[in-house]
Design a protein around this motif. Structure first.
Motif, PDB file in Angstrom:
ATOM      1  N   MET A  50       0.849  -1.171   0.000  1.00 30.98           N
ATOM      2  CA  MET A  50       0.000   0.000   0.000  1.00 30.98           C
ATOM      3  C   MET A  50       0.896   1.236   0.000  1.00 30.98           C
ATOM      4  O   MET A  50       1.793   1.341   0.829  1.00 30.98           O
ATOM      5  N   ASP A  51       0.653   2.160  -0.934  1.00 28.70           N
ATOM      6  CA  ASP A  51       1.485   3.360  -0.964  1.00 28.70           C
ATOM      7  C   ASP A  51       1.002   4.368   0.080  1.00 28.70           C
ATOM      8  O   ASP A  51      -0.075   4.221   0.672  1.00 28.70           O
ATOM      9  N   LEU A  52       1.799   5.397   0.309  1.00 31.29           N
ATOM     10  CA  LEU A  52       1.541   6.364   1.366  1.00 31.29           C
ATOM     11  C   LEU A  52       0.230   7.119   1.158  1.00 31.29           C
ATOM     12  O   LEU A  52      -0.554   7.269   2.100  1.00 31.29           O
ATOM     13  N   ILE A  53      -0.031   7.591  -0.030  1.00 31.54           N
ATOM     14  CA  ILE A  53      -1.265   8.350  -0.272  1.00 31.54           C
ATOM     15  C   ILE A  53      -2.487   7.471  -0.039  1.00 31.54           C
ATOM     16  O   ILE A  53      -3.489   7.908   0.548  1.00 31.54           O
ATOM     17  N   GLN A  54      -2.412   6.219  -0.448  1.00 29.90           N
ATOM     18  CA  GLN A  54      -3.515   5.291  -0.203  1.00 29.90           C
ATOM     19  C   GLN A  54      -3.673   5.052   1.307  1.00 29.90           C
ATOM     20  O   GLN A  54      -4.792   5.044   1.832  1.00 29.90           O
ATOM     21  N   ALA A  55      -2.571   4.856   2.011  1.00 24.40           N
ATOM     22  CA  ALA A  55      -2.619   4.634   3.459  1.00 24.40           C
ATOM     23  C   ALA A  55      -3.196   5.852   4.169  1.00 24.40           C
ATOM     24  O   ALA A  55      -4.038   5.721   5.067  1.00 24.40           O
ATOM     25  N   HIS A  56      -2.771   7.043   3.756  1.00 18.50           N
ATOM     26  CA  HIS A  56      -3.289   8.262   4.369  1.00 18.50           C
ATOM     27  C   HIS A  56      -4.801   8.365   4.170  1.00 18.50           C
ATOM     28  O   HIS A  56      -5.549   8.655   5.113  1.00 18.50           O
ATOM     29  N   GLY A  57      -5.264   8.134   2.964  1.00 23.91           N
ATOM     30  CA  GLY A  57      -6.696   8.215   2.687  1.00 23.91           C
ATOM     31  C   GLY A  57      -7.486   7.205   3.498  1.00 23.91           C
ATOM     32  O   GLY A  57      -8.563   7.512   4.018  1.00 23.91           O
ATOM     33  N   LEU A  58      -6.944   6.008   3.629  1.00 23.98           N
ATOM     34  CA  LEU A  58      -7.628   4.970   4.387  1.00 23.98           C
ATOM     35  C   LEU A  58      -7.652   5.314   5.878  1.00 23.98           C
ATOM     36  O   LEU A  58      -8.672   5.132   6.554  1.00 23.98           O
ATOM     37  N   ILE A 105      -9.213  -1.811  12.576  1.00 23.82           N
ATOM     38  CA  ILE A 105      -8.667  -0.957  11.527  1.00 23.82           C
ATOM     39  C   ILE A 105      -8.441  -1.852  10.312  1.00 23.82           C
ATOM     40  O   ILE A 105      -8.142  -3.047  10.458  1.00 23.82           O
ATOM     41  N   ASP A 106      -8.561  -1.303   9.138  1.00 21.96           N
ATOM     42  CA  ASP A 106      -8.310  -2.071   7.920  1.00 21.96           C
ATOM     43  C   ASP A 106      -7.010  -2.865   8.093  1.00 21.96           C
ATOM     44  O   ASP A 106      -5.967  -2.283   8.440  1.00 21.96           O
ATOM     45  N   PRO A 107      -7.040  -4.182   7.876  1.00 21.41           N
ATOM     46  CA  PRO A 107      -5.846  -5.011   8.117  1.00 21.41           C
ATOM     47  C   PRO A 107      -4.634  -4.619   7.263  1.00 21.41           C
ATOM     48  O   PRO A 107      -3.497  -4.666   7.750  1.00 21.41           O
ATOM     49  N   ASP A 108      -4.846  -4.225   6.017  1.00 20.17           N
ATOM     50  CA  ASP A 108      -3.712  -3.807   5.180  1.00 20.17           C
ATOM     51  C   ASP A 108      -3.105  -2.509   5.697  1.00 20.17           C
ATOM     52  O   ASP A 108      -1.885  -2.337   5.687  1.00 20.17           O
ATOM     53  N   ASP A 114      -1.294  -7.860  13.545  1.00 22.21           N
ATOM     54  CA  ASP A 114      -0.610  -6.601  13.227  1.00 22.21           C
ATOM     55  C   ASP A 114      -1.261  -5.401  13.898  1.00 22.21           C
ATOM     56  O   ASP A 114      -0.574  -4.498  14.369  1.00 22.21           O
ATOM     57  N   GLN A 115      -2.578  -5.355  13.950  1.00 21.06           N
ATOM     58  CA  GLN A 115      -3.234  -4.213  14.592  1.00 21.06           C
ATOM     59  C   GLN A 115      -2.892  -4.153  16.072  1.00 21.06           C
ATOM     60  O   GLN A 115      -2.558  -3.090  16.586  1.00 21.06           O
ATOM     61  N   THR A 116      -2.946  -5.280  16.748  1.00 24.16           N
ATOM     62  CA  THR A 116      -2.630  -5.317  18.178  1.00 24.16           C
ATOM     63  C   THR A 116      -1.190  -4.896  18.405  1.00 24.16           C
ATOM     64  O   THR A 116      -0.897  -4.117  19.331  1.00 24.16           O
ATOM     65  N   ARG A 117      -0.283  -5.372  17.580  1.00 31.40           N
ATOM     66  CA  ARG A 117       1.127  -4.983  17.705  1.00 31.40           C
ATOM     67  C   ARG A 117       1.306  -3.491  17.455  1.00 31.40           C
ATOM     68  O   ARG A 117       2.053  -2.811  18.172  1.00 31.40           O
ATOM     69  N   LEU A 118       0.610  -2.961  16.439  1.00 29.23           N
ATOM     70  CA  LEU A 118       0.678  -1.527  16.137  1.00 29.23           C
ATOM     71  C   LEU A 118       0.169  -0.701  17.310  1.00 29.23           C
ATOM     72  O   LEU A 118       0.840   0.242  17.755  1.00 29.23           O
TER      73      LEU A 118
END
Length: 187
Positions: free
Chosen positions: A1-9, A138-141, A175-179
């Motif tokens: 996932m690129d940064l702009i996509q991650a930011h939007g999500l 949160i979205d898993p990706d 991953d979410q729990t770790r984050l």
């Protein structure tokens, strides 16, 4: 996932939780020390108001105290929507991520600033969900993408005010729990 996509999500994740806030929930506490739901949303509105200014080349000194007040007014949802839309538009401008921006810590790459804002949006979406009893997933990706970013930077942030100190989680946590744990939350 690129940064702009991650930011939007991440922005969408936070937006969804803001829209779920019931009128009597604005005074509830949050996982963020000493912040109510209103304070938390106010923090994110404040951050979004800064983004267009910094991406346009302004320094913190030039912006001054312009946003140092209650930016939520009588309709916090509308305030969020307007600030978020302006910030997102600024990030989507051609070349925005290749700029350098002035932040309180000095001059940094706009991409790094965007990663920090993206992580903040995502973790605060979780904070807000936890506070109002909404879906905390949160979205898993997005969670995986941000986990990789946070893992690369967590040592550098140690002792800064960006995020709270990490909280231990199970070795086999998703991953979410770790984050969430790395960013100082107790999942």
């Amino acid at each position: 996932m690129d940064l702009i996509q991650a930011h939007g999500l991440a922005m969408t994740e936070f937006d969804r939780r803001v829209r779920d806030i019931a009128p009597d929930q604005w005074v509830l506490g949050t996982p963020c020390r000493e912040w109510s739901v209103r304070d938390l949303v106010g923090h994110l509105v404040y951050e979004q108001l800064w983004a267009p200014e910094l991406l346009a080349g302004c320094t913190p000194e030039q912006v001054g105290d312009r946003f140092d007040h209650d930016n939520l007014g009588d309709d916090p949802l509308v305030s969020w929507v307007l600030a978020a839309a302006a910030a997102r538009e600024a990030w989507l401008e051609p070349g925005a991520l290749s700029r350098r921006v002035h932040v309180s810590a000095g001059l940094i790459d706009a991409a790094e600033y965007c990663w920090q804002m993206t992580a903040d949006l995502a973790v605060h979406a979780w904070d807000l969900a936890r506070s109002i009893g909404a879906d905390e997933r949160i979205d898993p990706d997005l969670a995986s993408t941000l986990l990789r970013y946070v893992e690369r930077n967590i040592e550098e942030w140690s002792g800064s005010s960006l995020f709270d100190s990490p909280v231990p989680v199970a070795a086999d946590a998703d991953d979410q729990t770790r984050l969430i744990g790395l960013l100082g939350r107790k999942p």
